[in-house]
Design an enzyme around this catalytic site. Structure first.
Site, PDB file in Angstrom:
ATOM      1  N   ASP B 346       0.837  -1.209   0.000  1.00 55.06           N
ATOM      2  CA  ASP B 346       0.000   0.000   0.000  1.00 55.06           C
ATOM      3  C   ASP B 346       0.866   1.252   0.000  1.00 55.06           C
ATOM      4  O   ASP B 346       2.031   1.227   0.393  1.00 55.06           O
ATOM      5  CB  ASP B 346      -0.886   0.021   1.240  1.00 55.06           C
ATOM      6  CG  ASP B 346      -0.056  -0.003   2.516  1.00 55.06           C
ATOM      7  OD1 ASP B 346       0.784  -0.916   2.654  1.00 55.06           O
ATOM      8  OD2 ASP B 346      -0.216   0.908   3.343  1.00 55.06           O
ATOM      9  N   GLU B 347       0.263   2.324  -0.448  1.00 53.89           N
ATOM     10  CA  GLU B 347       0.834   3.672  -0.334  1.00 53.89           C
ATOM     11  C   GLU B 347       2.297   3.749  -0.744  1.00 53.89           C
ATOM     12  O   GLU B 347       3.141   4.238   0.010  1.00 53.89           O
ATOM     13  CB  GLU B 347       0.678   4.168   1.114  1.00 53.89           C
ATOM     14  CG  GLU B 347      -0.773   4.297   1.536  1.00 53.89           C
ATOM     15  CD  GLU B 347      -0.924   4.817   2.958  1.00 53.89           C
ATOM     16  OE1 GLU B 347      -1.750   5.721   3.156  1.00 53.89           O
ATOM     17  OE2 GLU B 347      -0.224   4.327   3.856  1.00 53.89           O
ATOM     18  N   VAL B 348       2.613   3.264  -1.930  1.00 54.18           N
ATOM     19  CA  VAL B 348       3.984   3.376  -2.417  1.00 54.18           C
ATOM     20  C   VAL B 348       4.195   4.787  -2.975  1.00 54.18           C
ATOM     21  O   VAL B 348       3.436   5.246  -3.821  1.00 54.18           O
ATOM     22  CB  VAL B 348       4.254   2.324  -3.514  1.00 54.18           C
ATOM     23  CG1 VAL B 348       5.685   2.463  -4.013  1.00 54.18           C
ATOM     24  CG2 VAL B 348       4.002   0.924  -2.980  1.00 54.18           C
TER      25      VAL B 348
END
Lengths: 547, 547
Positions: B346-348
């Protein structure tokens, strides 16, 4: 997930104060300060170097006036000093090794083996509004090499100073000893009334939970425990004259009551910490549970021509109501040494009164037909007079003032809703002392750390003359307990109430980075003392607490 | 103050679910049920009358298959049975007096001195996805006068049934004995994956706090402990192959780490309760703390032509990264018996990659210039393949799917944001199993009791074929710990996570009055077992807990 939690909150709450976005980085968001007191002292000067406190050697030395308040405080604070060390112990290095290390450290100035306590005037016995809490504290200051001195004109100042002293201690890197920076402090509160309200009616709190709140209040220099002891839902207050009130009104009369002995215990526990216990008996509204033990006290509500079985506020047209209140308040005033009593007066529901033909007839005969706030006024005025005849001063919630009830000059108006600034201006313009809670409702939750919103609130921030400003006595953080009981009380209140505590004690603080770091240390300090305080500033940890 | 708290909230939060207005009345807002299980069984038939359990006499009798799982459960539940009684003791009436009273009570049918446990097939050792949790329980049913029988094809069903049995016990009015209604229950879960996520990176939780979460999960029939063990802020996971990760990445390597022994202990404690321990090693983002122990793992961010000293996600163009991940995951797969592993994703943050010329050159040579999700895809695909080569199945956060990464059919997509219904439709349309957390973020707070919002969320509520619906494995309540540590964990999670637990176990429930009353009992039940659960429904009290 913080980023998106935060964004979604921005949509959800239109506010994301505590959980404001930080670029991802390893480690805590906020690095705690080391040995910085909360609330922040009015004046603190740091000198070069530090002294070392050896807890087993260290003593408080009372060289002037002395009394039980000081002796008891000494025992409490010895414990705190030892806790500070004990929690820190990780790897023990020998005393000699430590000595050697310090000798090598040019910042090491001396061992501090005592704090001299100079109380310049005889002890007072009971805390009171406007008690003197001013103190001065010097530790290895230029005029006091190798020594430490706490002075005050008042025992209350001594208590506050002892709290500050223990907060100045910081643990040696190796966790084997305590250090204090060479420093001089001159300190006093910004406001005389710094309170915490606890509602023990929506949920009952056992005595230990209440006593721990008092411990935490002392650690935050708060000085008024506002005991909202009864309300609609339950009546845990044990009255000698009217035992039926708690017998019928408590959730469980065998287990969920505060006996007179327990109440005296709370008062004494608070007194030793310089905390006033301000009781509230809220009426004429918020009294549903009173009616269970005293049939006839509450107004019967009608649907059409028949009572519908429900009840409204205290019945203001029955002389029996006032006879009861006279006797009930007399007992309370005798039980609570506090000069002030909170009479409530908030959220009076007029619908039930309007449904009752006897009430309407009474209003007609008094030429106040249709004007229910006038009816409320009749009730409140008799109540306030009853109190003052018992030589008690009154506090009331703001509606009483808003509804135009004529009140004695010294009646304090407690602000809890609406436009705080306007209300403060109005109340003080009419010469009434004011108390602020509007911005300090602890039951208002936000995702993330939300204590900044409490910290930003300033009771001095309204348009008024100097005279008006002086009428602001301070404020109270309010813990209404609809959704709080002993399972979540402590982390719900702390450290959020500490924001109000500093705002009410310290000069207005602007640098939030400094405040965040001090708060971070304070939260660990509270937990170290066994007070469960929740994280204030996001990811991080307490160096010497292993959770 | 509730009324106005509530109105102001309506303005403040545009929602006031839990704290919805009730006309003032004495007593609790919600009267708890008596002996009603949470989550609600699929089928429960009550027959006339009750049987009485004498805790000191009562035994579990295993008459078919047996194993350590059952023997351990018996010890746990004996304790619960005794607790239920002990907490209740107020005024002891003599056994004989009690006997006499019951004999006079036509609803009294018999003493129930044992629960027969019939496991029809050999015990399984480890809990797993789609394990059989079905059970049947009869207590003094017409076909079983004076007796009680728990049957299941699976030891996991036996565990769930024992939990239900103890929840059916209710305390005799006098607090001297336990009663159970004559009843028959047929029960099984609606979804196979009913999880709780705990983030031990933003704050560290000591082992006892984690074990108590597992106790509470068992009491709510939850069966997956999703251990979000590391993240940006700290790396408490102790790796044998890469000890530097926790030595450098933990808040405190001496006190704030989970050793391999401690992790095995958590896994065993969970296994005994039929709970899977699903580890998450979130990458390539959320890995700041990894970089401390493994220089070179993270992407160096550039400003202009120079590294600016900060780091981004795992560097996806270095073979060393994949060598590390191969070895690191192999160790994790060996340590955790669970077949699934959560790989995060997530949230790269693409900005750092975009600032790095080596990365850009690599992308150019792979003809994906400008398309960073393709770069992410390269990384994730190698990661997923690494896992499957270790014969582990993967879970990933939804972004991986949203960014179009090609994934093996059995890779589970974990939904946590955006439009849940649309996302569920898309994910299952492509044949991926789905897991829901979007509506169960426990760090999202609202004033008042806010568990209804969790309860209303239904993972089945999206447009899709039966086949698609079957791909929904269940969901997880997520406790991200930015603002939670051991000081407030338990009352923050409970009873709010219990709402998700019932939604995932029981058939869709509509009657909120019934649910509120059952929840009210369940909260007291949890507190009686020593699990601090906060009030769910406003003012009230637990009859046999004295806070």
């Amino acid at each position: 997930m913080l980023v998106v939690v935060c964004t979604s909150l921005l949509l959800l709450l239109a506010v994301c104060s505590g959980a404001r976005y930080r670029a991802p980085s390893p480690g805590p968001w906020v690095i705690p300060t080391v040995g910085e007191p909360w609330p922040k002292p009015q004046q603190l000067v740091n000198y070069e170097g530090y002294v070392v406190v050896r807890p087993t050697v260290f003593t408080f030395e009372v060289t002037r006036e002395d009394c039980d308040l000081i002796q008891e405080a000494m025992k409490r604070y010895y414990r705190v000093v030892l806790q500070t060390l004990d929690r820190g112990i990780q790897k023990r290095t020998s005393r000699r090794a430590a000595d050697k290390r310090w000798r090598k450290d040019s910042r090491f100035k001396a061992y501090l083996d005592s704090l001299e306590i100079q109380l310049m005037a005889p002890c007072e016995v009971l805390p009171y509004l406007h008690m003197d809490e001013h103190y001065e504290l010097r530790i290895n200051s230029p005029d006091l090499p190798g020594a430490a001195l706490l002075t005050s004109q008042s025992v209350w100042g001594i208590l506050r100073g002892m709290e500050t002293f223990t907060q100045l201690l910081w643990l040696d890197e190796t966790g084997t000893a305590l250090k204090v920076n060479s420093s001089a402090i001159m300190d006093f509160p910004r406001y005389p009334h710094r309170g915490l309200l606890l509602d023990t009616s929506r949920h009952f709190f056992p005595l230990p939970a209440i006593l721990q709140m008092l411990d935490a209040m002392e650690a935050n220099k708060m000085n008024v425990f506002h005991w909202h002891i009864v309300d609609d839902n339950s009546f845990p207050y044990e009255s000698a004259a009217f035992p039926q009130l708690s017998k019928k009104g408590a959730y469980n009369p065998r287990t969920h009551v505060y006996t007179r002995i327990q109440i005296r215990l709370v008062i004494e526990y608070a007194r030793l910490r310089g905390i006033r216990v301000l009781p509230e008996f809220d009426s004429p509204g918020h009294t549903q549970s009173w009616g269970l033990g005293l049939p006839g006290l509450l107004t019967p509500c009608y649907s059409g021509s028949k009572p519908d079985g429900t009840y409204g506020p205290v019945d203001p047209i029955q002389e029996t109501s006032y006879k009861f209140l006279q006797k009930f308040l007399a007992e309370a005033v005798e039980l609570f040494p506090e000069k002030y009593i909170h009479l409530g007066g908030d959220e009076v529901d007029f619908d039930c009164w309007a449904s009752n033909s006897d009430i309407l007839r009474f209003m007609e005969s008094h030429n106040i037909t249709g004007d229910f706030s006038k009816l409320e006024e009749i009730y409140i005025q008799r109540l306030v007079n009853t109190a003052s005849n018992l030589s008690a001063s009154s506090l009331v919630w703001q509606e009483v003032f808003d509804n135009g009830v004529i009140l004695p000059q010294d009646t304090v108006v407690h602000i809890w809703k609406g436009d705080m600034q306007k209300e403060l201006a109005k109340v003080t313009a009419e010469g009434h002392p004011a108390l602020v809670s509007q911005c300090w409702y602890l039951d208002h939750l936000e995702s993330g750390g939300d204590w900044h919103k409490f910290y930003r609130c300033d009771p001095d921030n309204f348009n008024g003359t100097e005279a008006q400003k002086r009428l602001v006595m301070g404020g109270e953080a309010c813990m209404w307990s609809e959704f709080v009981d002993a399972s979540n009380l402590s982390p719900r209140v702390w450290p959020r109430a500490a924001a109000a505590a500093e705002r009410l004690w310290s000069t207005v603080e602007v640098d939030f980075d400094e405040v965040d770091r001090r708060m971070e240390e304070h939260v660990c300090r509270l937990n170290r003392r066994g007070i469960r305080a929740q994280p204030a500033n996001g990811p991080g940890y307490c160096p010497y607490i292993f959770y």
